[in-house]
Every structure is written in C-alpha cells, then in structure tokens.
Design an enzyme around this catalytic site. Structure first.
Site, PDB file in Angstrom:
ATOM      1  N   VAL A 114     -41.445 -17.340  56.737  1.00 13.57           N
ATOM      2  CA  VAL A 114     -42.690 -18.019  56.842  1.00 13.57           C
ATOM      3  C   VAL A 114     -42.578 -19.037  55.475  1.00 13.57           C
ATOM      4  CG1 VAL A 114     -43.994 -16.488  58.166  1.00 13.57           C
ATOM      5  CG2 VAL A 114     -44.003 -16.317  55.771  1.00 13.57           C
ATOM      6  N   THR A 145     -39.416 -21.837  53.039  1.00 12.32           N
ATOM      7  CA  THR A 145     -39.820 -20.510  53.691  1.00 12.32           C
ATOM      8  C   THR A 145     -39.098 -19.475  52.667  1.00 12.32           C
ATOM      9  OG1 THR A 145     -37.864 -20.459  55.024  1.00 12.32           O
ATOM     10  CG2 THR A 145     -39.815 -21.339  55.862  1.00 12.32           C
ATOM     11  N   ASP A 146     -39.756 -18.375  53.011  1.00 13.45           N
ATOM     12  CA  ASP A 146     -39.359 -17.093  52.336  1.00 13.45           C
ATOM     13  C   ASP A 146     -38.462 -16.286  53.213  1.00 13.45           C
ATOM     14  OD1 ASP A 146     -41.089 -15.794  53.953  1.00 13.45           O
ATOM     15  OD2 ASP A 146     -42.386 -15.356  52.572  1.00 13.45           O
ATOM     16  N   ALA A 147     -38.039 -15.011  52.650  1.00 12.59           N
ATOM     17  CA  ALA A 147     -37.271 -13.959  53.011  1.00 12.59           C
ATOM     18  C   ALA A 147     -37.595 -13.586  54.534  1.00 12.59           C
ATOM     19  CB  ALA A 147     -36.993 -12.920  52.220  1.00 12.59           C
TER      20      ALA A 147
END
EC number: 3.1.2.28
Length: 150
Positions: A26, A21-23
């Site tokens: 998601v 996931t990203d920051a």
C-alpha cells in the site's frame, strides 16, 4: 486578462507507482505529503508562476528570494489504502489565513470517493532574518484567483 477556471490549476490526476508503496503493497503514508507538494508546484506552474522565483534551489542563492515559505504545520487523514496502479484525483483548496500565512487543503479521491485529506500551513518569512513578512504578490494573486468560482 482572460478569466480562467481555477480547476485548471487546482486539480491533478495521478497513478500510484510501485516505488510509492511499502512492504505491505500500500502507499507509504509520507507519499501523500510528497504528492501535496507536487500538486502545489504544478498548480503554481499552471497558474503562470516560475517555481525558481518561489522555491530556493542550487541555481539561486536563498538570499536572492524575497520570502521563504516554510511549513509550520501539517496533518493527514487516511480513509482507505491505495495500491499500485490506482488512479487518484488530488484537489487543492488554498486558503489565505492572514497577510503572512496560508493553508493548503487537499482532498484525495479514487473513483469519486474521498480516500484521504491533508492540510499544510505555510508562513511567509524573510529568508535572511527569519522573521514573518507579507506574502509575495505572486502568492497573494494565486490565493485570490484560486478562491474564485471553485
């Protein structure tokens, strides 16, 4: 040879992990392509193909492989976000285009609903001359068997 159901090697379930996931929490967009390649590799293995006979590695000199299968086109569509802990189903639909190329179509589903798609086109080339060549017998058989009764 015993008839097998292609679903045995064309469907994979997985759970989204934190590192994917990203920051924003998601799934990072590039993960879909990584999952596609992992699904393809697992499909080949389940079908009975030895991966190091298809993909170059440090254990095998690239010139020892009969063909290379570079990606020449890829695209993805994202319909819904995925979060840590989500369980998804990845369905692989391989299609032979001609004697030297094929496309891998993937459908990503969560709770039965389609949440994304990708397609990745590969071309078979001679690893030394880099010229197009016929697909290997193994890949041709996998493509043929994958298209039956699915």
């Amino acid at each position: 040879m015993e008839k097998r159901n292609p679903r045995e090697w064309l469907c994979l379930n997985r759970t989204v992990r934190f590192g994917e996931t990203d920051a924003a929490g998601v799934v990072h967009f590039v993960e879909l392509f990584r999952w596609c390649h992992e699904t393809w590799e697992e499909s080949l293995e389940k079908f009975g193909i030895v991966l190091k006979e298809i993909f170059p590695s440090t254990q095998i000199n690239t010139s020892q492989l009969d063909v290379a299968l570079p990606v020449v086109h890829c695209e993805a569509n994202y319909f819904q976000p995925l979060y840590v802990g989500d369980t998804i189903n990845i369905e692989l639909y391989p299609e032979k285009i001609n004697e030297s190329s094929f496309v891998l179509l993937f459908k990503f589903k969560k709770n039965g609903e389609q949440i994304g798609t990708t397609n990745i086109k590969h071309v078979s080339i001679n690893p030394i001359t880099r010229e197009k060549c016929a697909l290997s017998k193994q890949i041709n058989l996998w493509l043929h068997e994958s298209g039956l009764n699915f």
